[in-house]
Every structure is written in C-alpha cells, then in structure tokens.
Design a protein around this motif. Structure first.
Motif, PDB file in Angstrom:
ATOM      1  N   PRO A 191     100.677 -53.322  82.759  1.00 24.20           N
ATOM      2  CA  PRO A 191      99.308 -52.802  82.809  1.00 24.20           C
ATOM      3  C   PRO A 191      99.125 -51.459  82.105  1.00 24.20           C
ATOM      4  N   ARG A 192     100.111 -50.576  82.182  1.00 18.43           N
ATOM      5  CA  ARG A 192      99.971 -49.276  81.515  1.00 18.43           C
ATOM      6  C   ARG A 192      99.894 -49.450  79.999  1.00 18.43           C
ATOM      7  N   VAL A 193     100.685 -50.372  79.487  1.00 20.71           N
ATOM      8  CA  VAL A 193     100.681 -50.616  78.043  1.00 20.71           C
ATOM      9  C   VAL A 193      99.377 -51.274  77.619  1.00 20.71           C
ATOM     10  N   ARG A 194      98.942 -52.282  78.372  1.00 21.62           N
ATOM     11  CA  ARG A 194      97.700 -52.976  78.020  1.00 21.62           C
ATOM     12  C   ARG A 194      96.501 -52.029  78.111  1.00 21.62           C
ATOM     13  N   ASP A 195      96.494 -51.159  79.102  1.00 20.08           N
ATOM     14  CA  ASP A 195      95.402 -50.182  79.211  1.00 20.08           C
ATOM     15  C   ASP A 195      95.417 -49.229  78.022  1.00 20.08           C
ATOM     16  N   ALA A 196      96.606 -48.816  77.609  1.00 19.30           N
ATOM     17  CA  ALA A 196      96.707 -47.912  76.462  1.00 19.30           C
ATOM     18  C   ALA A 196      96.205 -48.580  75.188  1.00 19.30           C
ATOM     19  N   LEU A 197      96.557 -49.840  74.988  1.00 20.47           N
ATOM     20  CA  LEU A 197      96.081 -50.557  73.794  1.00 20.47           C
ATOM     21  C   LEU A 197      94.561 -50.695  73.812  1.00 20.47           C
TER      22      LEU A 197
END
Length: 257
Positions: A191-197
């Motif tokens: 989730p942290r990566v997807r939110d950043a993208l």
C-alpha cells in the motif's frame, strides 16, 4: 542522423506509447523489439555493462526499425548524458531524481543553449554535416527528452518542486527501488508503494507532465489507462525471454507426461 521523436509527438497529442527496457547489448534483440511493434526502447547503461561502441550500434538498430531509442544513464553522470545523446539517443532516463538540482544538472547536460549547456559536437547525429549545425542545435533541443525516474521516497516528496521548474518531458515510475526506499523491498504492490505511485501520477497530471507507468499485470495496465496514463514500459526483455523459455519447456514437459 537526428530523427523526429515520435514518442514525444504522441504524448503531445492523444496517442499511447509502449516500450521495453533492454539490458542485453544485442542489436538483433533491439531490432526484434522494434519489429514486434513497440514504440520505444530504454537501453540500460545503469545496471548493464555496455561499452560506447555497443551502445551506438544498439541505437543504430533502433533507428533501422523506427524504434525511438532512450538510454537510462548512471546516476549523477552528466558525461554519460552527453555521450549517449551524441551517439543518437532521443532521450535520457535519469535514475533516482530526488530534487530539483538533479533535474537542473540533467537539463544542463542534455540541452544546448539557451536551455542548457550541452557540449557542442558534430558527428553522426547532425549527419556528418548534412544538417547545418545551428539548425541541428534547435532541432536537437526540440526532439530530445529528459525523463526523470522517481524511485525514492525523497523524490516523491520533492516532486512538486522538481516539476515546477520545467524541463521534464516525462516522469517514469520506479516501483522496485521505491519499495526499498519505503522499507518493503520488492513489495511493489505494498500500500505505501501504490499510494506513492498514485501521488506521483497526480502531481504529474496537475502540471500536465506525462507520466509513464510500469504495469506488472494486464489489470495494472487497465487501471493506469483508465486513470489517463498513455505511456507504458511493459517490462524488460530478459524477464520476458526467461518466462517464455520456462513456459515453452513446461509446455513440452506437460505434453510428454
């Protein structure tokens, strides 16, 4: 000789562009990518060992099949930017852009005055004199793309200031290194990566800067397209080849059994 950057044209309009990373320094492989119908190739000189003569021949192979050649250069290396553009690349992918200073340095190396201070040179890109040099400088600035790769948490946070200064033609996401930056290595769907993208895409969209996604499944591709993304890197040739080889062997083993 300098060609029209059809990827830049498509992104200025309404078209889509699809490309691949290429790490194996083989002109035949680059030709295959072009003949398969891809629009661009990102030749990798950051992770792969490619000598300058090899790279120039990879670019020639791309030109032969109307494939737009970009090169991912090593981090913080203005000299590499100069050399790959003199070899004929139509854009540089700058890894690990974390702040505006990184972009300013890349622009200075990639564009001629008044936009930058790329060292003047003749050679193959002006057609060894076929293009008048002052006209070549103008056209090179118009066709050459500076592509910022955002693959660090710091880059995500600094993206508004990175983009507000102008000069970035495309932002390319780097979910793999981004996952490591957030403390979850290789968890590209965390989730942290997807939110950043999603944040990177939103910042690009707010500033009308094209965003390039790296979908890892057909579902990812559909989601990015629905969000308005029109540029995609669809993986790397080594991964595609390895999966195809394993699938081919598995198919024949299953048939034999």
């Amino acid at each position: 000789m300098l060609r029209t950057n059809t990827v830049k044209q498509r992104l200025a309009g309404t078209g889509e562009s699809h490309g691949l990373f290429c790490s194996i320094p083989s002109p035949v492989l680059v030709e295959m990518i072009g003949c398969a119908g891809y629009d661009f190739v990102v030749l990798d000189s950051e992770h792969a060992l490619v000598d300058p003569q090899q790279l120039e021949n990879l670019i020639r192979a791309a030109e032969a099949v109307d494939l737009v050649p970009f090169v991912r250069v090593p981090e913080s290396d203005p000299g590499a930017i100069l050399r790959v553009l003199d070899a004929g690349a139509l854009g540089v992918v700058v890894p690990h852009v974390r702040c505006r200073a990184d972009v300013d340095a890349a622009i200075r190396a990639a564009r001629y005055a008044p936009e930058g201070m790329r060292s003047l040179n003749g050679g193959r890109v002006p057609g060894f004199g076929r293009i008048e040099l002052t006209e070549y400088v103008r056209r090179a600035n118009a066709e050459t793309m500076v592509i910022a790769m955002i693959e660090d948490a710091e880059g995500v946070e600094q993206l508004p200031s990175i983009l507000d200064g102008g000069g970035v033609d495309l932002v390319l996401e780097g979910a793999a290194d981004l996952s490591q930056s957030y403390g979850v290595p290789w968890q590209t769907r965390h989730p942290r990566v997807r939110d950043a993208l999603a944040r990177v895409h939103a910042e690009c969209r707010a500033r009308d800067v094209p965003f390039c996604a790296l979908p890892r499944s057909p579902e990812d591709h559909r989601e990015w397209r629905a969000a308005g993304v029109r540029a995609f890197v669809l993986g790397e040739e080594r991964g595609l080849a390895a999966r195809a080889l394993r699938a081919h062997l598995d198919l024949h083993r299953e048939n034999h059994e």
